[in-house]
Design an enzyme around this catalytic site. Structure first.
Site, short mmCIF file in Angstrom:
data_model
loop_
_atom_site.label_atom_id
_atom_site.label_comp_id
_atom_site.label_asym_id
_atom_site.label_seq_id
_atom_site.Cartn_x
_atom_site.Cartn_y
_atom_site.Cartn_z
N HIS A 167 0.85 -1.20 0.00
CA HIS A 167 0.00 0.00 0.00
C HIS A 167 0.88 1.24 0.00
O HIS A 167 1.74 1.40 0.87
CB HIS A 167 -0.93 0.01 1.22
CG HIS A 167 -2.15 -0.82 1.03
ND1 HIS A 167 -3.29 -0.67 1.80
CD2 HIS A 167 -2.44 -1.83 0.16
CE1 HIS A 167 -4.22 -1.52 1.40
NE2 HIS A 167 -3.72 -2.24 0.41
N TYR A 190 -9.07 5.93 7.31
CA TYR A 190 -9.18 6.38 8.70
C TYR A 190 -10.19 7.51 8.72
O TYR A 190 -9.93 8.57 8.15
CB TYR A 190 -7.83 6.87 9.21
CG TYR A 190 -6.80 5.79 9.45
CD1 TYR A 190 -6.07 5.25 8.40
CD2 TYR A 190 -6.54 5.33 10.74
CE1 TYR A 190 -5.12 4.26 8.62
CE2 TYR A 190 -5.60 4.33 10.98
CZ TYR A 190 -4.89 3.80 9.91
OH TYR A 190 -3.95 2.81 10.13
N PRO A 208 -3.95 1.12 18.75
CA PRO A 208 -3.77 0.57 17.40
C PRO A 208 -3.87 1.55 16.24
O PRO A 208 -3.50 1.20 15.12
CB PRO A 208 -4.89 -0.47 17.31
CG PRO A 208 -5.93 0.01 18.27
CD PRO A 208 -5.17 0.65 19.38
N LYS A 246 1.43 0.51 14.93
CA LYS A 246 2.84 0.42 15.33
C LYS A 246 3.18 -0.80 16.17
O LYS A 246 4.36 -1.14 16.30
CB LYS A 246 3.22 1.69 16.13
CG LYS A 246 3.30 2.91 15.27
CD LYS A 246 4.47 2.84 14.33
CE LYS A 246 4.35 3.84 13.23
NZ LYS A 246 4.83 3.31 11.95
N TYR A 278 4.05 6.96 9.85
CA TYR A 278 3.23 5.78 9.55
C TYR A 278 4.08 4.70 8.89
O TYR A 278 4.00 3.52 9.22
CB TYR A 278 2.06 6.16 8.65
CG TYR A 278 0.96 5.11 8.58
CD1 TYR A 278 -0.18 5.21 9.36
CD2 TYR A 278 1.08 4.01 7.74
CE1 TYR A 278 -1.19 4.25 9.31
CE2 TYR A 278 0.09 3.04 7.68
CZ TYR A 278 -1.04 3.15 8.46
OH TYR A 278 -2.04 2.18 8.40
C1 PHB Z 1 -5.71 -3.89 10.95
O1 PHB Z 1 -5.62 -4.20 9.74
O2 PHB Z 1 -6.14 -4.67 11.79
C2 PHB Z 1 -5.26 -2.51 11.37
C3 PHB Z 1 -4.72 -1.68 10.44
C4 PHB Z 1 -4.31 -0.40 10.81
C5 PHB Z 1 -4.44 0.01 12.11
C6 PHB Z 1 -4.96 -0.86 13.05
C7 PHB Z 1 -5.37 -2.13 12.68
O3 PHB Z 1 -4.06 1.25 12.45
#
Ligand code: PHB
Ligand code: APR
Length: 395
Positions: A74, A203, A297, A301, A389
């Site tokens: 990605h 997000y 989460p 990280k 990120y």
């Molecule tokens: C996930 O794919 O479970 C996931 C991805 C990004 C995040 C948290 C969880 O920031």
């Protein structure tokens, strides 16, 4: 019966397994003691975003084959707020960095298969009770395996036993410093047999609360909703979840945009917190991964920090075995904590900027929107997010 090893590793999660693999490749003995059985460890749902540093380490230690086949590269994420969408392009903002979508569960399966096939001992259902003599030349690990009390003597012990492990307790109180923060919300996470409705992770900040659109494969979506702490998943029937997700992802420019739905195969509420234990070393005991630090989460990280800890630690053990010097071992805690606090800061920033805080005043809610608009409108602000990120190189 196992009597002695060079590095005794407590915990068969990603940190413990990757460390054992890196040491094995360098000809350094280790034993991994994991309290749960293999099936449990391999099905435990966790996140799935790998930084380049983690990808490189897995590939270099021979654990990259399935990752390179199934992983999804990605080059960005999408932020949604105030009914608008804004894409953050990683390569152009970071000099070429991107991330890989590959579930932590799959990473663990790959490392377990390698360890059992060609690595040192990996004992499942081996519950560690205590670490003794961390400040001696021969620390001991006391554990139960198949109902029998056992002792493993080690040159070094590494606690990779997660946020509820026992290794951290072997850091004497006077030495240990604990930093933590909790959050007035949790995540309701679902796994759904639905093709992801977005090419990259989304997000979303909304007055109704945060939402995250992630994925596990071209046919499986992973989605999260901000919910109050203590929420019971039973209060969230599937219909309500899909309705709420659509509401939070809503776009002014495309009012008909809807998620593709499918059978929800997993549903769980995940509390979130930030936690750091310092130092990450005491005598011949080292802590790595969630045993030393927890991040909420939203910054993706957790796994990457665990991986960078053990990459740094493996390099130190390799230096010791090749040169006899403990220079990198002695610097381990400080080296990791610089990276840990950067990730703690970023994860806290993502969490507090994207979630709707019940304690916020209307003024504070507008400040959040101003921060999000700043990221969307300013190259330096979006570069700051992109660099954090994708993760700093390990050097
Ligand atoms: C996930 O794919 O479970 C996931 C991805 C990004 C995040 C948290 C969880 O920031
Ligand atoms: N004895 C033996 N094993 C133990 C003990 C014990 N007393 N206590 C815990 N364990 C095992 C757990 O069963 C688990 O498999 O230690 C392992 C710790 O693994 P993780 O919790 O996955 O921690 P870590 O390897 O540091 O990986 C961090 O996991 O939680 C996610 O977001 C986090 O992605 C990050 C990653």
């Amino acid at each position: 019966m196992l009597r002695h090893t060079t590095v005794g590793i407590i915990g068969g999660g990603p940190a413990g397994l990757l460390l054992a693999r890196l040491l094995h490749r360098a000809g350094i003995d280790s034993v991994v003691l994991e309290s749960r059985n293999r099936a449990y460890v391999e099905q435990r749902q966790r996140a799935g975003i790998l930084e380049q540093t983690t990808v490189d380490a897995l590939r270099a230690c021979g654990a990259g084959e399935r990752m390179d086949t199934l992983g999804l590269v990605h080059d960005g994420i999408e932020l949604r707020f105030d009914g608008r969408a804004h894409r953050i392009d990683f390569p152009s903002l970071t000099g070429g960095r991107s991330v890989l979508v590959y579930a932590q569960t799959e990473v663990v399966k790959d490392l377990i298969a390698l360890q059992l096939d060609q690595g040192g001992p990996l004992l499942f259902e081996a519950e560690v009770h205590a670490v003794e003599g961390a400040d001696t030349e021969r620390p001991l690990i006391r554990y139960t395996h198949r109902g029998r009390e056992q002792t493993l003597s080690c040159d070094y012990v590494v606690g990779c036993d997660g946020s509820h492990g026992v290794a951290r307790d072997a850091l004497p109180e006077p030495v240990r410093r604990t930093y933590q923060r909790s959050y007035p919300y949790s995540w309701l996470g679902i796994l759904a047999d639905a093709p992801p409705s977005y090419p990259e992770l989304v997000y979303a900040h909304s007055p109704r609360g945060f939402a995250l659109g992630s994925m596990r494969s071209p046919t499986v979506s992973r989605l999260y909703l901000q919910v109050p702490n203590g929420t019971d998943p039973a209060d969230w029937p599937d219909e309500r979840i899909w309705g709420e997700l659509d509401a939070r992802f809503a776009l002014r420019a495309d009012p008909d945009w809807r998620l593709r739905r499918g059978a929800i195969t997993a549903k769980a509420v995940l509390p979130m917190r930030s936690h750091v234990t310092e130092p990450m070393r005491h005598g011949r005991l080292f802590l790595a991964g969630d045993a030393a630090h927890i991040v909420p989460p939203a910054g993706a990280k957790g796994l990457n920090l665990a991986a960078s800890d053990v990459i740094i630690l493996a390099r130190a053990f390799i230096q010791l075995s090749e040169t006899g010097t403990t220079e990198l071992l002695d610097a381990y805690s400080d080296t990791c904590l610089r990276r840990v606090w950067r990730a703690e800061h970023f994860s806290c920033f993502m969490t507090t900027t994207l979630h709707t805080d019940p304690g916020h005043s209307p003024f504070e809610a507008r400040l959040q929107l101003s921060q999000l608009a700043r990221i969307a409108d300013s190259r330096s602000a979006s570069a700051e997010l992109a660099e954090n990120y994708t993760g700093p190189p390990l050097g």
